[in-house]
Enzyme design. Structure first.
Site, PDB file in Angstrom:
ATOM      1  N   LYS A 118       0.840  -1.207   0.000  1.00 43.63           N
ATOM      2  CA  LYS A 118       0.000   0.000   0.000  1.00 43.63           C
ATOM      3  C   LYS A 118       0.870   1.250   0.000  1.00 43.63           C
ATOM      4  O   LYS A 118       0.566   2.232  -0.680  1.00 43.63           O
ATOM      5  CB  LYS A 118      -0.974  -0.004   1.187  1.00 43.63           C
ATOM      6  CG  LYS A 118      -2.051  -1.043   1.008  1.00 43.63           C
ATOM      7  CD  LYS A 118      -3.236  -0.900   1.936  1.00 43.63           C
ATOM      8  CE  LYS A 118      -4.268  -1.971   1.544  1.00 43.63           C
ATOM      9  NZ  LYS A 118      -5.491  -1.946   2.294  1.00 43.63           N
ATOM     10  N   LYS A 203      -5.212  -9.693  -7.230  1.00 43.03           N
ATOM     11  CA  LYS A 203      -6.381 -10.182  -6.481  1.00 43.03           C
ATOM     12  C   LYS A 203      -7.553  -9.215  -6.646  1.00 43.03           C
ATOM     13  O   LYS A 203      -7.340  -8.006  -6.817  1.00 43.03           O
ATOM     14  CB  LYS A 203      -6.017 -10.411  -5.005  1.00 43.03           C
ATOM     15  CG  LYS A 203      -6.232  -9.244  -4.099  1.00 43.03           C
ATOM     16  CD  LYS A 203      -6.196  -9.585  -2.616  1.00 43.03           C
ATOM     17  CE  LYS A 203      -6.425  -8.288  -1.863  1.00 43.03           C
ATOM     18  NZ  LYS A 203      -7.424  -8.250  -0.877  1.00 43.03           N
ATOM     19  N   LYS A 206     -11.139  -4.153  -3.253  1.00 46.42           N
ATOM     20  CA  LYS A 206     -11.982  -2.952  -3.173  1.00 46.42           C
ATOM     21  C   LYS A 206     -11.267  -1.744  -3.708  1.00 46.42           C
ATOM     22  O   LYS A 206     -11.878  -0.813  -4.203  1.00 46.42           O
ATOM     23  CB  LYS A 206     -12.274  -2.636  -1.705  1.00 46.42           C
ATOM     24  CG  LYS A 206     -13.291  -3.481  -1.083  1.00 46.42           C
ATOM     25  CD  LYS A 206     -13.335  -3.153   0.410  1.00 46.42           C
ATOM     26  CE  LYS A 206     -14.089  -4.233   1.114  1.00 46.42           C
ATOM     27  NZ  LYS A 206     -13.655  -4.420   2.484  1.00 46.42           N
TER      28      LYS A 206
END
Ligand code: ATP
Ligand code: LTN
Length: 335
Positions: A118, A203, A206
């Site tokens: 991230k 993957k 969201k």
């Protein structure tokens, strides 16, 4: 610590209310919680304090928190025997989180791949990443340890965080006596890592904006059908489970989890058929599963029963969480 108060093993898990739920969340986590509901003693949470580790719009956060809660129940969790609640409604999560911060070395958090990924995505904005995002796994450890959970049913991406939780629990036990249950991750053999439909090397997530990548739980039937029909596959002809063909492998895996059929049965079903047939059958299976859940969700979202259920869930969770938090505080000299 060995827990002797119940014969059934305890589970704890949660989903962040940060953007739309997707099929990966359902197949990798929530469906399994529902399927195993009678095997374990369960606590499931909507982890809103985790959602705010990245900026959230307050109105959207409130709405998404209710949506995740409604989805849990619409998907089949029975609030009469399973505790369902919102993390921020039980203050012990943040309180134990602080205490655990004080015994968790920063080096352990620096090794977490989810944070590293991230942070890398932020590039030049790295300086603006919140301390909360770095500290996220300690709050997750607090969630799990408060309920003496033996097992944590999650998708594959959360395995490292559950292992960190084990390390934290073991360190507390070493320093202050045998006071915490050391949990294990519970990861499905099939469906623990559903990949994106457009880019099957990433993957389903969201936070991915690639069009057609994720199937949103609340997407319209025509959009779900379109995303599946356009899913990336390859130019080969046979329909078989082959990990070297990631697009096809992912579609077959989704079908396997939804249908409950074996790989052999599925390969026989699609022998001599083309990708069009597979995609149409898969779209039907996804819609057959999601449509009734969506309908139940909508009626829950329009009723105050949902808020009553969450209040009751928090009341039941608080009794357990406060008991554990007091045990830790007493052992550490904070009482
Ligand atoms: P983000 O990707 O934005 O971090 P997320 O989609 O992973 O969010 P979470 O709330 O973090 O959503 O995950 C909730 C649960 O769903 C976790 O147990 C997680 O492991 C599982 N999960 C998430 N994505 C997938 C996926 N693609 N396949 C299987 N399980 C998944
Ligand atoms: N970190 C998880 C969400 C989460 C969780 C938990 C999962 C927060 N607390 C406790 C299991 C147990 C995620 O990003 N999916």
């Amino acid at each position: 610590m060995t827990d002797t108060t119940t014969k059934r093993l305890k589970t704890f898990s949660g989903v962040k209310p940060s953007g739309g739920l997707h099929l990966g969340n359902y197949l990798g986590a929530i469906k399994r919680w529902v399927d195993d509901q009678d095997v374990y003693e369960n606590v499931f949470c909507i982890v809103d304090l985790h959602a705010i580790t990245v900026p959230q719009d307050p109105v959207a956060l409130r709405q998404q928190t209710r949506e995740v809660a409604a989805f849990y129940i619409a998907a089949g969790l029975n609030p009469a025997r399973t505790i369902v609640f919102v993390q921020s409604h039980v203050s012990a999560h943040a309180e134990l989180g602080w205490v655990l911060n004080c015994i968790t070395p920063m080096g352990w958090l620096e090794r977490m791949t989810q944070f590293k990924d991230k942070a890398a995505r932020e590039g030049d904005n790295r300086e603006r990443i919140s301390t909360g995002l770095f500290d996220y796994p300690v709050l997750m450890a607090s969630d799990i340890l408060l309920y003496d959970a033996n097992l944590v049913p999650v998708g594959d991406d959360q395995k490292q965080h559950v292992e960190l939780t084990r390390d934290i629990a073991e360190r507390v036990n070493r320093l202050y006596g045998d006071i915490l249950v050391v949990p294990k991750p519970l990861i499905a053999e099939t469906g623990a890592r559903i990949m994106g439909l457009a880019d099957p090397f990433k993957k389903m997530s969201k936070s991915d904006n690639l069009p057609g990548q994720a199937i949103g739980i609340f997407d319209k039937p025509e959009d779900i059908r379109k995303a599946i029909m356009r899913a990336t596959t390859d130019s080969e002809r046979t329909i078989v489970f082959d990990t070297n063909r990631p697009g096809l492998y992912n579609l077959l895996t989704i079908y396997q989890v939804l249908s409950g059929e074996t790989r052999e049965q599925i390969e026989t079903r699609f022998e001599g058929k083309g990708y069009g047939d597979l995609k149409r059958t898969l779209a039907d299976a996804v819609l057959d599963t999601l449509s009734p859940i969506q309908a139940r969700c909508n009626s829950l979202l329009n009723s105050s029963d949902l808020d009553d259920l969450l209040r009751d869930g928090a009341d039941r969770a608080r009794v357990i969480a406060d008991r554990t938090f007091n045990r830790v505080c007493t052992a550490m000299g904070l009482r």
